[in-house]
Motif scaffolding. Structure first.
Motif, mmCIF file in Angstrom:
data_model
loop_
_atom_site.group_PDB
_atom_site.id
_atom_site.type_symbol
_atom_site.label_atom_id
_atom_site.label_comp_id
_atom_site.label_asym_id
_atom_site.label_seq_id
_atom_site.Cartn_x
_atom_site.Cartn_y
_atom_site.Cartn_z
ATOM 1 N N UNK A 1 89.810 0.768 59.915
ATOM 2 C CA UNK A 1 90.594 -0.459 59.767
ATOM 3 C C UNK A 1 89.984 -1.318 58.649
ATOM 4 N N UNK A 2 88.661 -1.509 58.722
ATOM 5 C CA UNK A 2 87.999 -2.353 57.706
ATOM 6 C C UNK A 2 88.132 -1.739 56.313
ATOM 7 N N UNK A 3 88.037 -0.414 56.242
ATOM 8 C CA UNK A 3 88.131 0.240 54.929
ATOM 9 C C UNK A 3 89.529 0.109 54.322
ATOM 10 N N UNK A 4 90.538 0.078 55.201
ATOM 11 C CA UNK A 4 91.911 -0.063 54.691
ATOM 12 C C UNK A 4 92.172 -1.484 54.185
ATOM 13 N N UNK A 5 91.435 -2.455 54.747
ATOM 14 C CA UNK A 5 91.592 -3.837 54.294
ATOM 15 C C UNK A 5 90.989 -3.962 52.906
ATOM 16 N N UNK A 6 91.438 -4.975 52.200
ATOM 17 C CA UNK A 6 90.770 -5.254 50.948
ATOM 18 C C UNK A 6 89.534 -6.084 51.309
ATOM 19 N N UNK A 7 88.432 -5.402 51.578
ATOM 20 C CA UNK A 7 87.228 -6.090 52.056
ATOM 21 C C UNK A 7 86.749 -7.058 50.984
ATOM 22 N N UNK A 8 86.830 -8.366 51.284
ATOM 23 C CA UNK A 8 86.570 -9.317 50.199
ATOM 24 C C UNK A 8 85.430 -10.274 50.488
ATOM 25 N N UNK A 9 84.792 -10.148 51.635
ATOM 26 C CA UNK A 9 83.633 -11.013 51.858
ATOM 27 C C UNK A 9 82.421 -10.172 52.235
ATOM 28 N N UNK A 10 81.274 -10.763 51.968
ATOM 29 C CA UNK A 10 80.049 -10.033 52.279
ATOM 30 C C UNK A 10 79.895 -9.818 53.781
ATOM 31 N N UNK B 1 83.878 -16.876 48.936
ATOM 32 C CA UNK B 1 83.152 -15.626 49.098
ATOM 33 C C UNK B 1 81.899 -15.778 49.945
ATOM 34 N N UNK B 2 81.144 -16.805 49.612
ATOM 35 C CA UNK B 2 79.837 -16.916 50.237
ATOM 36 C C UNK B 2 79.741 -17.995 51.298
ATOM 37 N N UNK B 3 80.838 -18.757 51.466
ATOM 38 C CA UNK B 3 80.802 -19.846 52.438
ATOM 39 C C UNK B 3 80.262 -19.364 53.771
ATOM 40 N N UNK B 4 80.921 -18.334 54.282
ATOM 41 C CA UNK B 4 80.548 -17.813 55.586
ATOM 42 C C UNK B 4 79.118 -17.279 55.564
ATOM 43 N N UNK B 5 78.806 -16.624 54.457
ATOM 44 C CA UNK B 5 77.498 -16.006 54.335
ATOM 45 C C UNK B 5 76.385 -17.050 54.375
ATOM 46 N N UNK B 6 76.611 -18.153 53.615
ATOM 47 C CA UNK B 6 75.536 -19.131 53.529
ATOM 48 C C UNK B 6 75.224 -19.738 54.894
ATOM 49 N N UNK B 7 76.279 -19.878 55.708
ATOM 50 C CA UNK B 7 76.037 -20.401 57.046
ATOM 51 C C UNK B 7 75.225 -19.384 57.840
ATOM 52 N N UNK B 8 75.624 -18.133 57.709
ATOM 53 C CA UNK B 8 75.008 -17.114 58.553
ATOM 54 C C UNK B 8 73.647 -16.660 58.055
#
Ligand SMILES: C[S@@+](CC[C@H](N)C(=O)[O-])C[C@H]1O[C@@H](n2cnc3c(N)ncnc32)[C@H](O)[C@@H]1O
Length: 308
Positions: free
Chosen positions: A192-201, A291-298
């Motif tokens: 499923x994830x591979x079929x998505x256009x994986x766009x976030x880290x 792109x990195x919003x989520x990443x920076x929090x995590x």
């Protein structure tokens, strides 16, 4: 050097290769020249393979007939088509789109839906190179995949029965039902994830965690690192891009060797990254935030630190 394997009988699978010593991940197990090569043009020109075969000396011809065929026998009828269908290994050669080879030893490797090796064709040496993608303890079977990463249990069984006419008895297909269902769920999620256009880290991170849980150590994690490297580079995060490229290079070296063409390319990417992060140009800021919003929090959360 003594071989790291021996050919012997494997219950329910005919013969196969067993490790004669502990093999470490990334170790070269076998480098072998083919008995002969042929192109897929045999469908238009069936005599092509015959011509290649006829060029062989008697000793090599005998080895061809010692290979299994789809009927589950050593080929007694000397039907080349049957032997090729069961044993032909696709060789990714830059000059030939559809190149296959028959090998005395590599063709003895049985299939696993969770293989512990990866093979690549070295066009310069004219050999197939088989590397361990998992550590393989002494006495364990050495396996490869005949169908790539196809998907869940039912689909894999159907495909192997249709093309190769056998019921797969690999370590994944013979798991207890409950574990097999958990594996199927992870594989569904991966696909499923591979079929998505994986766009976030964070999506890439999720994919890598799933590969890890499923012990998948082939091109898929390398591709995931490629996505991460591209995202970081596009956003001017040179340090992170370099780390992703280094990880890609390490994984690549484990599946096709330190000098493999892809490994060399990955090392070049790592060197080209530099290590000073750039000032973000104004117009890229919004993109970067997404792109990195989520990443920076995590990033500061436990478990993320090891990614950087
Ligand atoms: C390329 S040959 C592999 C070597 C073969 N076992 C031999 O004795 O020469 C492929 C054949 O091996 C057997 N085989 C390979 N992988 C298997 C698996 N996972 N489960 C059951 N049989 C398998 C099947 O009969 C298949 O047609």
């Amino acid at each position: 050097m003594d071989p790291l394997y021996k050919v012997c009988r494997i219950p329910n699978k005919g013969e196969g290769l067993i490790a004669t010593t502990d093999i470490t991940r990334g170790q070269l197990i076998l480098s072998e020249a083919p008995l002969f090569r042929y192109t897929d043009l045999r469908f238009n020109d069936p005599s092509e393979a015959d011509r290649q075969y006829n060029k062989l000396g008697r000793a090599k011809q005998k080895k061809v007939w010692k290979l299994f065929d789809v009927t589950g026998n050593r080929n007694r009828s000397e039907d080349l088509e049957l032997v090729m269908r069961t044993n032909g290994i696709k060789l990714r050669d830059p000059n030939h789109d559809m190149m296959y080879g028959l090998f005395e030893v590599a063709c003895r490797i049985n299939h696993s839906c969770l293989p512990n090796t990866h093979s690549s064709w070295d066009p310069e040496k004219g050999t197939i190179e088989i590397y361990a993608t998992q550590s393989i303890p002494q006495g364990e079977e050495i396996t490869s995949t005949y169908i790539g990463n196809l998907g869940e249990y039912a689909l894999r069984q159907e495909c192997l029965a249709y093309i190769f006419r056998f019921t797969c008895r690999c370590c994944l297909c013979t798991l207890p039902e409950e574990d097999r269902e958990s594996s199927d769920l992870r594989i569904q999620e991966i696909n499923y994830l591979r079929r998505q256009d994986v766009s976030t880290l964070s999506q890439i991170r999720e994919l890598l965690q799933l590969y890890d849980q499923e012990s998948i150590a082939d091109w898929q994690p390398v591709e995931a690192y490629e996505g991460a490297w591209r995202l970081a580079r596009r956003s001017g995060y040179k340090t992170r891009a370099r780390i992703f490229a280094e990880r890609g290079a390490k994984l690549c070296a484990e599946i096709e060797g330190f000098d493999g063409a892809n490994t060399v390319e990955w090392r070049k990417r790592a060197m080209d990254c530099g290590d000073e992060d750039e000032e973000m140009p104004e117009e890229e800021e919004e993109f970067e935030e997404r792109l990195f919003g989520e990443l920076q929090v995590k990033e500061n959360v436990d478990g993320w630190g090891d990614w950087f």
